[in-house]
Design a protein around this motif. Structure first.
Motif, PDB file in Angstrom:
ATOM      1  N   UNK A  39       0.980  -1.339  -0.195  1.00 35.32           N
ATOM      2  CA  UNK A  39      -0.255  -0.484  -0.014  1.00 35.32           C
ATOM      3  C   UNK A  39       1.226   1.754   0.058  1.00 35.32           C
ATOM      4  N   UNK A  40       1.979   1.242   0.993  1.00 35.58           N
ATOM      5  CA  UNK A  40       2.834   2.419   0.949  1.00 35.58           C
ATOM      6  C   UNK A  40       3.361   2.302  -0.850  1.00 35.58           C
ATOM      7  N   UNK A  41       4.270   1.588  -1.751  1.00 31.25           N
ATOM      8  CA  UNK A  41       4.567   1.379  -2.853  1.00 31.25           C
ATOM      9  C   UNK A  41       3.858   1.835  -3.681  1.00 31.25           C
ATOM     10  N   UNK A 253       1.347   2.294 -14.750  1.00 33.87           N
ATOM     11  CA  UNK A 253       2.151   1.798 -14.215  1.00 33.87           C
ATOM     12  C   UNK A 253       2.026   0.036 -13.263  1.00 33.87           C
ATOM     13  N   UNK A 254       0.841   0.232 -13.324  1.00 32.88           N
ATOM     14  CA  UNK A 254       0.445  -0.810 -12.544  1.00 32.88           C
ATOM     15  C   UNK A 254       0.347  -2.292 -13.634  1.00 32.88           C
ATOM     16  N   UNK A 261       4.832  -5.942  -8.162  1.00 30.44           N
ATOM     17  CA  UNK A 261       5.416  -5.031  -7.161  1.00 30.44           C
ATOM     18  C   UNK A 261       5.064  -3.413  -7.359  1.00 30.44           C
ATOM     19  N   UNK A 262       6.160  -2.099  -8.396  1.00 32.97           N
ATOM     20  CA  UNK A 262       5.976  -0.906  -8.233  1.00 32.97           C
ATOM     21  C   UNK A 262       7.253  -0.174  -8.727  1.00 32.97           C
TER      22      UNK A 262
END
Length: 388
Positions: A39-41, A253-254, A261-262
């Motif tokens: 979530x932070x990523x 991006x996703x 992962x990002x």
């Protein structure tokens, strides 16, 4: 000679872009920390996209101010000598500083060769590539001046103007497709080493890959009043376009990161979707600067903009020591709050040091000529070294 209006909103845009650059680099550090949750990523990835206007904004402002001040004529020797003093000398000093702080800068190679390569490619530190790229616009300004004047002369009607904008957009979009799709898919390389180095290996610092934003700045320069009015009238359309494109590049991006992962490398400016998104965001940022310029507190942002070149040159070093301090204190760790603290500390310290050095007798050689430029007539628009 008629005195030209000083374009006050540019100092605000410079400060916005500098702050965006700092937070991008903070995000880059926090994204590499072990143990970061998904979530932070994702939040970092969204913020990173939101801040991607920084480099194009500086290029846009460079084009705006150069065409605003030097559209008709230019004394090239005087012009380029001034930029060498105000841009390259501080850049050279900070290149030497970053090389000196590396544990093994020479790597068994000839020190003179390493220094020359670092200077020409901006590889002494991860952020110096930008100076190499932006200086090319100054170096080749007579060429861009001729191209822009020819286009403007040809686009003498609304239809021709629309065609010119469309053709330049298609050409630039093709460049972006070539960079982001064709080269990786076909492992394309030139047989000539110099061509391959400039157009393929180091294309992220090749000014021709950013030319649209420079010419967009030129268009704003020669139609300044109309440009401002259009942004203010079309504010809703600009916001809508920005939101839709922001959603789409978030989807990219996703989609392209893979494995849940990002991957921030997906968020490169050198791809067609980011080109369209960036144009919308530049218009949005310009409109925000026009609106915020009426606020009394905007003077602090304007002051930051004046010292942004020196602050930019040193911010990577400042960020290194800020992160060492935060890690030693064992606070914030991977949290979003920690990145904000690092961002604020790095921004304030970089500005404070740049401001202090600018007050010294030879401060302009270290941080650019911001102090001198503060004293010029309010009727002039100066081309500040970092983004002018």
């Amino acid at each position: 000679m008629t005195r030209k209006e000083r374009i006050a909103e540019l100092d605000l845009i410079r400060s916005f872009a500098f702050l965006a650059v700092v937070y991008q680099h903070v995000i880059g550090i926090y994204m590499r920390k072990p143990g970061i949750d998904e979530h932070t990523a994702i939040m970092y990835g969204m913020l990173f996209h939101f801040l991607k206007f920084a480099v194009p904004a500086f290029i846009f402002m460079t084009g705006l101010v150069l065409f605003y001040n030097y559209y008709d004529r230019i004394s090239y020797p005087t012009f380029i000598r001034k930029r060498v003093v105000e841009i390259l000398i501080p850049y050279t000093i900070w290149t030497a500083v970053y090389l000196a702080l590396q544990p093994n800068p020479w790597g068994g190679k000839d020190p003179l060769w390493v220094m020359m390569k670092s200077f020409l490619t901006g590889t002494a530190s991860y952020h110096l590539w930008f100076v190499v790229m932006i200086f090319q616009f100054y170096l080749l300004y007579p060429l861009w001046q001729s191209v822009f004047r020819a286009l403007r002369k040809w686009a003498s009607s609304k239809i021709r103007f629309t065609v010119a904008i469309g053709m330049m957009s298609l050409l630039y979009g093709g460049f972006m497709w070539f960079s982001s799709r064709y080269i990786p898919a076909h492992a394309f390389r030139f047989d000539v080493t110099l061509l391959d180095t400039y157009w393929i290996k180091y294309r992220d610092r090749n000014a021709f890959y950013y030319f649209f934003y420079f010419l967009m700045g030129g268009l704003a320069a020669v139609t300044l009043a109309t440009f401002r009015q259009t942004i203010q009238r079309r504010w809703l359309w600009i916001c809508t376009s920005f939101v839709l494109l922001y959603v789409y590049i978030g989807y990219e991006l996703f989609r392209d990161s893979g494995h849940g992962m990002i991957n921030l490398n997906v968020a490169t400016s050198l791809k067609p979707s980011m080109f369209l998104y960036t144009v919308a965001q530049l218009l949005l940022v310009y409109g925000a600067a026009l609106w915020l310029g009426k606020w009394k507190g905007s003077k602090w942002f304007a002051l930051l903009g004046k010292y942004s070149y020196g602050a930019y040159l040193m911010h990577a070093l400042v960020l290194t020591y800020v992160m060492k301090g935060l890690n030693a204190l064992q606070v914030f760790h991977n949290s979003l709050a920690g990145s904000l603290v690092a961002f604020v500390l790095c921004s304030i310290l970089s500005f404070a040091i740049s401001y202090g050095l600018g007050k010294l007798p030879f401060g302009a050689w270290i941080v650019g000529a911001a102090e001198k430029k503060r004293k010029v007539s309010s009727g002039q628009t100066k081309d500040l070294p970092y983004a002018g």
